[in-house]
Motif scaffolding. Structure first.
Motif, PDB file in Angstrom:
ATOM      1  N   VAL A  18       0.836  -1.196   0.000  1.00 25.54           N
ATOM      2  CA  VAL A  18       0.000   0.000   0.000  1.00 25.54           C
ATOM      3  C   VAL A  18       0.873   1.247   0.000  1.00 25.54           C
ATOM      4  O   VAL A  18       1.870   1.332   0.713  1.00 25.54           O
ATOM      5  CB  VAL A  18      -0.921   0.001   1.243  1.00 25.54           C
ATOM      6  N   ASP A  19       0.490   2.235  -0.786  1.00 28.79           N
ATOM      7  CA  ASP A  19       1.207   3.507  -0.814  1.00 28.79           C
ATOM      8  C   ASP A  19       0.712   4.368   0.347  1.00 28.79           C
ATOM      9  O   ASP A  19      -0.475   4.722   0.394  1.00 28.79           O
ATOM     10  CB  ASP A  19       0.948   4.231  -2.137  1.00 28.79           C
ATOM     11  N   PRO A  20       1.577   4.709   1.300  1.00 32.67           N
ATOM     12  CA  PRO A  20       1.144   5.511   2.449  1.00 32.67           C
ATOM     13  C   PRO A  20       0.553   6.861   2.059  1.00 32.67           C
ATOM     14  O   PRO A  20      -0.275   7.418   2.777  1.00 32.67           O
ATOM     15  CB  PRO A  20       2.424   5.664   3.275  1.00 32.67           C
ATOM     16  N   LYS A  21       0.959   7.382   0.885  1.00 36.61           N
ATOM     17  CA  LYS A  21       0.410   8.657   0.427  1.00 36.61           C
ATOM     18  C   LYS A  21      -1.090   8.539   0.158  1.00 36.61           C
ATOM     19  O   LYS A  21      -1.849   9.493   0.365  1.00 36.61           O
ATOM     20  CB  LYS A  21       1.140   9.115  -0.842  1.00 36.61           C
ATOM     21  N   ASP A  22      -1.510   7.355  -0.299  1.00 39.50           N
ATOM     22  CA  ASP A  22      -2.941   7.126  -0.541  1.00 39.50           C
ATOM     23  C   ASP A  22      -3.720   7.118   0.772  1.00 39.50           C
ATOM     24  O   ASP A  22      -4.860   7.607   0.836  1.00 39.50           O
ATOM     25  CB  ASP A  22      -3.151   5.800  -1.275  1.00 39.50           C
ATOM     26  N   VAL A  34      -3.675  15.497   8.426  1.00 34.88           N
ATOM     27  CA  VAL A  34      -2.368  14.829   8.372  1.00 34.88           C
ATOM     28  C   VAL A  34      -1.710  15.137   7.043  1.00 34.88           C
ATOM     29  O   VAL A  34      -2.388  15.352   6.033  1.00 34.88           O
ATOM     30  CB  VAL A  34      -2.494  13.296   8.540  1.00 34.88           C
ATOM     31  N   SER A  35      -0.398  15.158   7.036  1.00 36.87           N
ATOM     32  CA  SER A  35       0.340  15.365   5.797  1.00 36.87           C
ATOM     33  C   SER A  35       1.398  14.291   5.591  1.00 36.87           C
ATOM     34  O   SER A  35       2.015  14.203   4.536  1.00 36.87           O
ATOM     35  CB  SER A  35       1.022  16.739   5.800  1.00 36.87           C
ATOM     36  N   ASP A  36       1.576  13.458   6.614  1.00 38.97           N
ATOM     37  CA  ASP A  36       2.587  12.409   6.587  1.00 38.97           C
ATOM     38  C   ASP A  36       2.066  11.231   7.408  1.00 38.97           C
ATOM     39  O   ASP A  36       1.342  11.429   8.398  1.00 38.97           O
ATOM     40  CB  ASP A  36       3.892  12.934   7.210  1.00 38.97           C
ATOM     41  N   PRO A  37       2.392   9.986   7.037  1.00 40.64           N
ATOM     42  CA  PRO A  37       1.910   8.823   7.790  1.00 40.64           C
ATOM     43  C   PRO A  37       2.251   8.873   9.283  1.00 40.64           C
ATOM     44  O   PRO A  37       1.474   8.376  10.108  1.00 40.64           O
ATOM     45  CB  PRO A  37       2.618   7.650   7.111  1.00 40.64           C
ATOM     46  N   GLN A  38       3.369   9.489   9.625  1.00 44.10           N
ATOM     47  CA  GLN A  38       3.759   9.573  11.028  1.00 44.10           C
ATOM     48  C   GLN A  38       2.807  10.441  11.846  1.00 44.10           C
ATOM     49  O   GLN A  38       2.752  10.332  13.071  1.00 44.10           O
ATOM     50  CB  GLN A  38       5.189  10.117  11.135  1.00 44.10           C
ATOM     51  N   LEU A  98      -5.513  -5.003   3.561  1.00 44.93           N
ATOM     52  CA  LEU A  98      -6.256  -4.304   4.616  1.00 44.93           C
ATOM     53  C   LEU A  98      -5.381  -4.102   5.839  1.00 44.93           C
ATOM     54  O   LEU A  98      -5.376  -3.015   6.447  1.00 44.93           O
ATOM     55  CB  LEU A  98      -7.501  -5.113   4.999  1.00 44.93           C
ATOM     56  N   ASN A  99      -4.633  -5.128   6.209  1.00 46.14           N
ATOM     57  CA  ASN A  99      -3.765  -5.045   7.382  1.00 46.14           C
ATOM     58  C   ASN A  99      -2.746  -3.917   7.235  1.00 46.14           C
ATOM     59  O   ASN A  99      -2.455  -3.185   8.190  1.00 46.14           O
ATOM     60  CB  ASN A  99      -3.053  -6.381   7.583  1.00 46.14           C
ATOM     61  N   GLN A 100      -2.206  -3.760   6.039  1.00 48.18           N
ATOM     62  CA  GLN A 100      -1.254  -2.680   5.805  1.00 48.18           C
ATOM     63  C   GLN A 100      -1.911  -1.309   5.972  1.00 48.18           C
ATOM     64  O   GLN A 100      -1.339  -0.393   6.577  1.00 48.18           O
ATOM     65  CB  GLN A 100      -0.655  -2.793   4.405  1.00 48.18           C
ATOM     66  N   LYS A 101      -3.112  -1.162   5.438  1.00 49.63           N
ATOM     67  CA  LYS A 101      -3.822   0.114   5.554  1.00 49.63           C
ATOM     68  C   LYS A 101      -4.087   0.459   7.016  1.00 49.63           C
ATOM     69  O   LYS A 101      -3.886   1.602   7.452  1.00 49.63           O
ATOM     70  CB  LYS A 101      -5.147   0.049   4.788  1.00 49.63           C
ATOM     71  N   LEU A 102      -4.551  -0.525   7.769  1.00 47.28           N
ATOM     72  CA  LEU A 102      -4.842  -0.303   9.184  1.00 47.28           C
ATOM     73  C   LEU A 102      -3.571   0.009   9.965  1.00 47.28           C
ATOM     74  O   LEU A 102      -3.591   0.811  10.908  1.00 47.28           O
ATOM     75  CB  LEU A 102      -5.546  -1.534   9.773  1.00 47.28           C
ATOM     76  N   ALA A 103      -2.487  -0.627   9.572  1.00 43.96           N
ATOM     77  CA  ALA A 103      -1.209  -0.369  10.239  1.00 43.96           C
ATOM     78  C   ALA A 103      -0.811   1.095  10.086  1.00 43.96           C
ATOM     79  O   ALA A 103      -0.470   1.772  11.067  1.00 43.96           O
ATOM     80  CB  ALA A 103      -0.122  -1.275   9.667  1.00 43.96           C
ATOM     81  N   TYR A 104      -0.878   1.611   8.871  1.00 45.37           N
ATOM     82  CA  TYR A 104      -0.530   3.017   8.645  1.00 45.37           C
ATOM     83  C   TYR A 104      -1.446   3.949   9.443  1.00 45.37           C
ATOM     84  O   TYR A 104      -0.983   4.929  10.040  1.00 45.37           O
ATOM     85  CB  TYR A 104      -0.630   3.359   7.162  1.00 45.37           C
TER      86      TYR A 104
END
Length: 223
Positions: A18-22, A34-38, A98-104
């Motif tokens: 998954v692209d974190p920007k998405d 937010v502007s960054d995943p962090q 899905l797991n990746q999206k939830l992680a971010y």
């Protein structure tokens, strides 16, 4: 094309990383500043919005898994035998995504060595694998990775290898429920329902686990 090749081809068609920007863009559409995943880690007071986005991702994943179940069961025994392995691999891949999206969303970076093991554990636990089964899957993935250094085969990606190993075990666990797909047309409804309910259950476990992790870390950081 063999079943294993079909499974690999299907999994490769799904964008696993998954692209974190998405995720950031989706969050901003939900009114999350937010502007960054962090930045997600600092939004405990707005966690309701994160939950709503999590539910949106979960609903979308369940629908994708259900479509796969309908497709493999609608033709009865012919399509079930041909597509059962691909169907389960598709479900494992959709839940991995899905797991990746939830992680971010919960302040984890699935690509980071620091977070990768925990993110993987959430995924495997949500799919119903205990510690012993998880160790077996990780061992198989590690072995395949070593072999791929030489072969560089189509399943050389660690993510694809993980999903294939997960699909193998899930296939054995779901054999009895897959039998309902042998009835033409009715099998499609059964297959879709089984996949939807399984994805819903696994996805909810991911959501709950990440929420718990999120606030545990938030409390530690704000002591």
């Amino acid at each position: 094309m063999s079943e294993n090749q079909s499974i690999v081809a299907k999994v490769r068609d799904i964008v696993l990383n998954v692209d974190p920007k998405d995720i950031v863009a989706d969050a901003r559409n939900f009114g999350i500043d937010v502007s960054d995943p962090q930045d997600f880690a600092a939004h405990a007071l707005n966690y309701t919005h994160l939950e709503k986005l999590s539910e949106k991702y979960l609903d979308s994943t369940c629908k994708m898994c259900a479509i796969g179940g309908v497709t493999s069961g609608v033709g009865g025994i012919a399509t079930t035998i041909t597509l059962a392995g691909v169907d389960i691999a598709n479900m494992a891949a959709q839940l991995y995504r899905l797991n990746q999206k939830l992680a971010y969303l919960n302040g984890f970076d699935p690509q980071s060595d620091l977070h990768q093991e925990r993110v993987q554990a959430v995924y495997l636990t949500a799919l119903g694998f205990d510690a012993v089964a998880q160790a077996g899957i990780r061992s198989a993935v590690a072995k395949a990775a070593t072999e791929s250094l030489v072969k560089r085969g189509p399943a050389s990606s660690p993510a694809i290898r993980l999903i294939i190993e997960v699909a193998k075990v899930l296939g054995l666990k779901m054999t009895k429920t897959q039998a309902g797909k042998l009835v033409p047309f009715v099998g499609g409804l059964i297959g879709g329902s089984v996949n939807y309910l399984f994805a819903k259950s696994a996805g909810k476990k991911m959501v709950t686990e990440y929420k718990s992790e999120y606030f545990d870390r938030w409390q530690i950081q704000n002591k």
